[in-house]
Design a protein around this motif. Structure first.
Motif, PDB file in Angstrom:
ATOM      1  N   UNK A 191       6.900   8.439  -1.623  1.00 10.59           N
ATOM      2  CA  UNK A 191       7.376   7.067  -1.807  1.00 10.59           C
ATOM      3  C   UNK A 191       6.682   6.194  -0.757  1.00 10.59           C
ATOM      4  N   UNK A 192       5.890   5.210  -1.198  1.00  5.67           N
ATOM      5  CA  UNK A 192       5.090   4.412  -0.269  1.00  5.67           C
ATOM      6  C   UNK A 192       5.927   3.443   0.557  1.00  5.67           C
ATOM      7  N   UNK A 193       7.205   3.352   0.278  1.00  9.28           N
ATOM      8  CA  UNK A 193       8.089   2.521   1.097  1.00  9.28           C
ATOM      9  C   UNK A 193       8.821   3.346   2.162  1.00  9.28           C
ATOM     10  N   UNK A 194       8.446   4.603   2.304  1.00  8.63           N
ATOM     11  CA  UNK A 194       9.092   5.466   3.286  1.00  8.63           C
ATOM     12  C   UNK A 194       8.806   4.989   4.704  1.00  8.63           C
ATOM     13  N   UNK A 195       9.783   5.071   5.613  1.00  4.15           N
ATOM     14  CA  UNK A 195       9.541   4.725   7.017  1.00  4.15           C
ATOM     15  C   UNK A 195       8.436   5.595   7.616  1.00  4.15           C
ATOM     16  N   UNK A 196       7.591   4.976   8.424  1.00  7.08           N
ATOM     17  CA  UNK A 196       6.522   5.718   9.089  1.00  7.08           C
ATOM     18  C   UNK A 196       5.168   5.582   8.434  1.00  7.08           C
ATOM     19  N   UNK A 197       5.074   4.874   7.306  1.00  7.45           N
ATOM     20  CA  UNK A 197       3.788   4.664   6.634  1.00  7.45           C
ATOM     21  C   UNK A 197       3.212   3.319   7.068  1.00  7.45           C
ATOM     22  N   UNK A 198       1.949   3.336   7.492  1.00  7.95           N
ATOM     23  CA  UNK A 198       1.256   2.118   7.927  1.00  7.95           C
ATOM     24  C   UNK A 198      -0.049   2.023   7.146  1.00  7.95           C
ATOM     25  N   UNK A 199      -0.221   0.926   6.412  1.00  2.00           N
ATOM     26  CA  UNK A 199      -1.381   0.742   5.539  1.00  2.00           C
ATOM     27  C   UNK A 199      -2.305  -0.310   6.136  1.00  2.00           C
ATOM     28  N   UNK A 200      -3.591   0.034   6.278  1.00  2.35           N
ATOM     29  CA  UNK A 200      -4.584  -0.874   6.838  1.00  2.35           C
ATOM     30  C   UNK A 200      -5.690  -1.111   5.805  1.00  2.35           C
ATOM     31  N   UNK A 201      -5.681  -2.278   5.131  1.00  4.61           N
ATOM     32  CA  UNK A 201      -6.730  -2.571   4.146  1.00  4.61           C
ATOM     33  C   UNK A 201      -8.115  -2.657   4.789  1.00  4.61           C
ATOM     34  N   UNK A 202      -9.137  -2.325   4.011  1.00  7.78           N
ATOM     35  CA  UNK A 202     -10.523  -2.358   4.469  1.00  7.78           C
ATOM     36  C   UNK A 202     -11.312  -3.282   3.540  1.00  7.78           C
ATOM     37  N   UNK A 203     -11.922  -4.330   4.096  1.00  4.91           N
ATOM     38  CA  UNK A 203     -12.728  -5.239   3.278  1.00  4.91           C
ATOM     39  C   UNK A 203     -14.110  -4.621   3.052  1.00  4.91           C
ATOM     40  N   UNK A 204     -14.572  -4.640   1.801  1.00  8.62           N
ATOM     41  CA  UNK A 204     -15.820  -3.989   1.422  1.00  8.62           C
ATOM     42  C   UNK A 204     -16.881  -5.026   1.050  1.00  8.62           C
ATOM     43  N   UNK A 205     -18.070  -4.539   0.689  1.00  4.49           N
ATOM     44  CA  UNK A 205     -19.145  -5.434   0.256  1.00  4.49           C
ATOM     45  C   UNK A 205     -18.812  -6.122  -1.063  1.00  4.49           C
ATOM     46  N   UNK A 206     -17.777  -5.649  -1.759  1.00  2.00           N
ATOM     47  CA  UNK A 206     -17.328  -6.326  -2.967  1.00  2.00           C
ATOM     48  C   UNK A 206     -16.460  -7.538  -2.653  1.00  2.00           C
ATOM     49  N   UNK A 207     -16.266  -7.796  -1.364  1.00  4.38           N
ATOM     50  CA  UNK A 207     -15.465  -8.921  -0.880  1.00  4.38           C
ATOM     51  C   UNK A 207     -14.000  -8.790  -1.293  1.00  4.38           C
TER      52      UNK A 207
END
Length: 392
Positions: A191-207
């Motif tokens: 479950x992606x809403x579970x405590x302890x999950x940290x999401x860091x987006x990465x910007x790519x050459x596709x902008x």
């Protein structure tokens, strides 16, 4: 193989064509953010409400239970209508998470998750690759520690597509700390809403921020979320990867022919720097003809692959051949269009709609890596299809 269409197949194609003509979204899909995910949810909800969700899923699990040939007809009509197909946030859920649960999930897992996937209520992402375990997936380090009725997960995952929009994740972790390679892994529904999950987006050459790093800090997941067996996750992972590399790309396989046709039409209108039409250049004509032949061959292989899946009940290792051929042809087509367009091809502001060929060229590099690099596909073909001896 009998490639003649029956009356029912022709009727199905016409029904699909008519519905798509009336219902394909007329607004652009937003390039980024949660509005893009909502666009995908809305399209999936419309498919579900009108009886078009899960064309490849068995009827007992809410799908249409179509024959292999009818699946091909559906995706051909999707490509013809330029309808959204499963390359965005709904792809992981529909094309391999759901089918993996059908093959290896418990009855409780199926009853809870499958309806949500079909209706677009639940989006999924894949937590397989890691910073040092991408193509070599069996070397993954993310650990899952058994603690009573839970598995406590710590570590990181890399290249996690649309993690910031997902409700659930197919997560592969090492639950036996003394194990090596393929042994001791476990496939878990996270479950992606579970405590302890940290999401860091990465910007790519596709902008865009299509991919992410995901960090897990003692994330507790119930053992009831294990798909298959604890420490037996490699078998479940292979089932998932066979879907991703085979029928999971069926839309891309069949869209290729339409894209070659659009490139040929462009060549008949586009003038090169010397003023001549691109189609009058013999080299361009030859490359377009070769790509059309490749697209037709890929379609024939798609039909054969589907027929084999119908016989055996699940995709086989030949999916690696399909993945390799499709990604190579997509890249070659994008490069050819770039040669025709010249400097105009280099103009790109991140808007896929206004610069579709440039976006597809940039995406072709991602396409050749996602789901296993072309090099890994060649290894799989040599090992599992041709049964060649392993290099020492």
């Amino acid at each position: 193989m009998d490639l003649q269409y029956s009356d029912s197949d022709r009727d199905f194609r016409q029904k699909a064509r008519t519905w798509l003509a009336a219902n394909v979204p007329t607004t652009r899909r937003p390039a980024n953010g949660h509005t893009s995910a909502q666009y995908d949810r809305d399209w999936q909800r419309k498919l579900y409400e009108h009886g078009w969700a899960g064309v490849a899923w068995p009827k007992e699990f809410g799908g249409l239970g179509l024959t292999g040939l009818q699946q091909v007809l559906w995706y051909e009509e999707m490509a013809r209508a330029r309808a959204p197909h499963y390359i965005n946030t709904t792809y992981v859920a529909l094309m391999h998470a759901g089918p993996t649960l059908i093959m290896r999930g418990t009855e409780a897992q199926k009853a809870f998750h499958l309806p949500k996937i079909l209706s677009g209520d639940a989006l999924w992402c894949q937590g397989f690759s890691e910073p040092n375990a991408g193509s070599d997936l069996a070397s993954l380090k993310a650990r899952g520690t058994i603690d009573g009725d839970d598995i406590v997960v710590s570590g990181a995952k890399m290249w996690t597509t649309d993690a910031q929009h997902a409700d659930y994740q197919e997560l592969l972790v090492r639950t036996d700390p003394d194990s090596q390679r393929h042994k001791g892994l476990t496939w878990i529904i996270c479950d992606m809403k579970s405590p302890g999950i940290d999401i860091k987006p990465i910007r790519t050459m596709l902008n865009d921020e299509h991919i992410n790093m995901v960090f897990y800090d003692d994330v507790r997941i119930p053992k009831s979320n294990v798909v298959g067996e604890i420490n037996g996750g490699w078998a479940s992972a292979l089932a998932t990867l066979s879907l991703e590399r085979g029928l999971g790309f069926i839309g891309d396989q069949l869209e290729l022919y339409e894209r070659v046709g659009r490139a040929t039409d462009m060549a008949g209108k586009l003038r090169l720097e010397d003023g001549t039409l691109a189609i009058d250049d013999s080299s361009i004509r030859q490359k377009l003809a070769a790509l059309k032949a490749d697209a037709l061959a890929i379609r024939a292989m798609t039909l054969a692959d589907i027929a084999e899946t119908d016989r055996t009940g699940q995709p086989g290792p030949k999916g690696s051949m399909m993945k390799l051929l499709v990604t190579s042809a997509h890249k070659a087509l994008s490069e050819l269009v770039g040669d025709m367009m010249g400097w105009d091809f280099l103009e790109f502001d991140g808007d896929r709609t206004s610069h579709p060929w440039t976006y597809d060229y940039l995406w072709s590099w991602v396409f050749s890596i996602s789901g296993g690099t072309n090099e890994i596909q060649r290894e799989n073909i040599a090992d599992r299809v041709l049964h060649l001896p392993r290099a020492r």
